[in-house]
Design a protein around this motif. Structure first.
Motif, short mmCIF file in Angstrom:
data_model
loop_
_atom_site.label_atom_id
_atom_site.label_comp_id
_atom_site.label_asym_id
_atom_site.label_seq_id
_atom_site.Cartn_x
_atom_site.Cartn_y
_atom_site.Cartn_z
N LEU A 22 0.83 -1.21 0.00
CA LEU A 22 0.00 0.00 0.00
C LEU A 22 0.86 1.26 0.00
N THR A 23 1.99 1.22 0.71
CA THR A 23 2.87 2.39 0.71
C THR A 23 3.43 2.64 -0.68
N ARG A 24 3.85 1.60 -1.36
CA ARG A 24 4.36 1.78 -2.73
C ARG A 24 3.24 2.28 -3.65
N GLN A 25 2.04 1.80 -3.45
CA GLN A 25 0.91 2.29 -4.25
C GLN A 25 0.65 3.77 -3.98
N PHE A 26 0.71 4.17 -2.70
CA PHE A 26 0.55 5.58 -2.35
C PHE A 26 1.64 6.43 -2.99
N LEU A 27 2.89 5.97 -2.89
CA LEU A 27 4.00 6.74 -3.48
C LEU A 27 3.82 6.87 -4.99
N GLY A 28 3.27 5.85 -5.62
CA GLY A 28 2.97 5.96 -7.04
C GLY A 28 1.87 6.96 -7.32
N ALA A 29 0.85 6.98 -6.47
CA ALA A 29 -0.28 7.88 -6.68
C ALA A 29 0.11 9.34 -6.54
N VAL A 30 1.11 9.64 -5.69
CA VAL A 30 1.53 11.03 -5.48
C VAL A 30 2.75 11.40 -6.32
N GLY A 31 3.17 10.52 -7.22
CA GLY A 31 4.23 10.87 -8.16
C GLY A 31 5.64 10.70 -7.66
N ALA A 32 5.83 9.94 -6.56
CA ALA A 32 7.18 9.72 -6.06
C ALA A 32 7.86 8.56 -6.76
N ILE A 33 7.07 7.59 -7.23
CA ILE A 33 7.57 6.48 -8.04
C ILE A 33 6.55 6.23 -9.15
N GLU A 34 6.89 5.35 -10.06
CA GLU A 34 5.94 4.95 -11.10
C GLU A 34 4.79 4.19 -10.45
N PRO A 35 3.55 4.54 -10.75
CA PRO A 35 2.43 3.81 -10.14
C PRO A 35 2.53 2.32 -10.44
N PRO A 36 2.45 1.46 -9.42
CA PRO A 36 2.60 0.02 -9.65
C PRO A 36 1.38 -0.64 -10.25
N GLN A 37 0.26 0.07 -10.36
CA GLN A 37 -0.94 -0.53 -10.94
C GLN A 37 -1.84 0.57 -11.49
N GLU A 38 -2.80 0.16 -12.31
CA GLU A 38 -3.76 1.09 -12.89
C GLU A 38 -4.79 1.49 -11.83
N PRO A 39 -5.29 2.73 -11.89
CA PRO A 39 -6.31 3.14 -10.92
C PRO A 39 -7.65 2.47 -11.20
N ARG A 40 -8.46 2.39 -10.16
CA ARG A 40 -9.82 1.87 -10.29
C ARG A 40 -10.77 2.86 -9.63
N ASP A 41 -12.04 2.84 -10.05
CA ASP A 41 -12.97 3.83 -9.51
C ASP A 41 -14.22 3.19 -8.90
N ASP A 42 -14.16 1.89 -8.63
CA ASP A 42 -15.34 1.19 -8.13
C ASP A 42 -15.30 0.96 -6.63
N VAL A 43 -14.47 1.72 -5.91
CA VAL A 43 -14.34 1.53 -4.46
C VAL A 43 -15.61 2.03 -3.76
N PRO A 44 -16.27 1.19 -2.95
CA PRO A 44 -17.44 1.67 -2.21
C PRO A 44 -17.04 2.66 -1.13
N VAL A 45 -17.89 3.65 -0.93
CA VAL A 45 -17.62 4.70 0.07
C VAL A 45 -18.68 4.61 1.17
N PHE A 46 -18.21 4.49 2.42
CA PHE A 46 -19.10 4.45 3.58
C PHE A 46 -18.82 5.67 4.45
N ARG A 47 -19.83 6.06 5.22
CA ARG A 47 -19.65 7.15 6.18
C ARG A 47 -20.04 6.67 7.57
N MET A 48 -19.13 6.81 8.54
CA MET A 48 -19.43 6.43 9.92
C MET A 48 -20.58 7.29 10.44
N GLU A 49 -21.53 6.65 11.12
CA GLU A 49 -22.69 7.39 11.61
C GLU A 49 -22.84 7.33 13.14
N ARG A 50 -22.72 6.12 13.71
CA ARG A 50 -22.95 5.99 15.15
C ARG A 50 -21.91 5.05 15.76
N MET A 51 -21.58 5.29 17.03
CA MET A 51 -20.76 4.36 17.78
C MET A 51 -21.66 3.34 18.45
#
Length: 273
Positions: A167-196
């Motif tokens: 994940l760190t190498r993927q992050f470094l690729g995403a911010v331009g510090a190294i070549e991205p190790p994989q292609e981006p994807r846009d199907d990540v589900p997004v959740f919002r915390m509501e209650r404890m």
């Protein structure tokens, strides 16, 4: 706190491991990257945060560091002072912070609120979900500035350490510090915390549902000794586990869509003169 740098110049990117001392995956990923010393296109600061707690294999020494930000140089606790030092060290940086959990084996990402940074970075990460913590960010590093946090896997596992490195190498690729190790994807589900979901004192705990899978109204989701806990409305469990937290089972969440469907806040328009 240990701070190292790779690459020439003033870093605007920081990678942080082991804010919690019983979560060694981040420190191991940092150590591995420092040993490899990859060539970086942008300088990066690497931080192993709570070295004292890490050496003792405890979550914290005096108080939870990830509830102590922004800290105080005159605090009575080790973590209160450390939070201040870490805040100063990370000032003006884009931050990647690694954690691990007792609730879920696969990686997932967390942000205070979905913003352009999350929209540009998270598609490059091999995570199963993105969580907005906005209602529960107080005192956490994630509240303070540009932070992507990841739960890398089960606490203390080899898999979590491998995930943290990847994940760190993927992050470094995403911010331009190294070549991205994989292609981006846009199907990540997004959740919002509501209650404890509070957890009362008991001898034995158990949970019956799976994180990120919908719990129906009336479904039993947990047990504390002989007391059963039933959902009073539908929700998606987030960070739910029997023993992960002292006073809570975890959180309820709403599924707000996929990353590619979300409206990303932009800069405020400049008023016309």
């Amino acid at each position: 706190m240990r701070v190292e740098q790779l690459g020439e110049g003033t870093p605007e990117i920081a990678v942080v491991g082991s804010i919690h001392g019983d979560e060694p995956c981040g420190a191991r990923a940092v150590e591995r990257l420092l040993a490899e010393s990859p060539t970086l296109d942008r300088p990066v600061k690497f931080v192993i945060a709570n070295e004292r707690a890490l050496a003792e294999n405890v979550r914290y020494v005096d108080e939870d560091l990830n509830r102590a930000f922004p800290g105080d140089p005159d605090a009575d606790t080790h973590e209160g002072r450390l939070a201040h030092e870490l805040t100063q060290e990370l000032r003006d940086s884009t931050i990647f912070s690694m954690h691990s959990t007792q609730s879920y084996a696969a990686p997932f990402a967390l942000v205070d609120e979905l913003d352009p940074l999350a929209a540009s970075v998270v598609p490059y990460l091999t995570v199963e979900a993105l969580i907005e913590t906005v209602n529960f960010s107080e005192g956490r590093l994630i509240e303070s500035q540009d932070v992507i946090e990841v739960e890398c896997g089960l606490q203390g596992s080899e898999r979590a350490a491998e995930n943290a490195y990847d994940l760190t190498r993927q992050f470094l690729g995403a911010v331009g510090a190294i070549e991205p190790p994989q292609e981006p994807r846009d199907d990540v589900p997004v959740f919002r915390m509501e209650r404890m979901l509070p957890k009362p004192p008991a001898t034995e705990y158990e949970t019956f549902v799976t994180n990120f899978e919908r719990v129906a109204e009336g479904e039993t989701y947990a047990r504390a000794d002989d007391e059963l806990f039933v959902a009073d409305r539908p929700f998606y469990p987030i960070l739910l586990s029997p023993y992960g937290y002292e006073t809570e089972f975890g959180y309820t969440g709403d599924l707000v869509g996929r990353l590619d469907e979300q409206a990303i806040p932009g800069p405020e328009p400049t008023p016309e003169r």
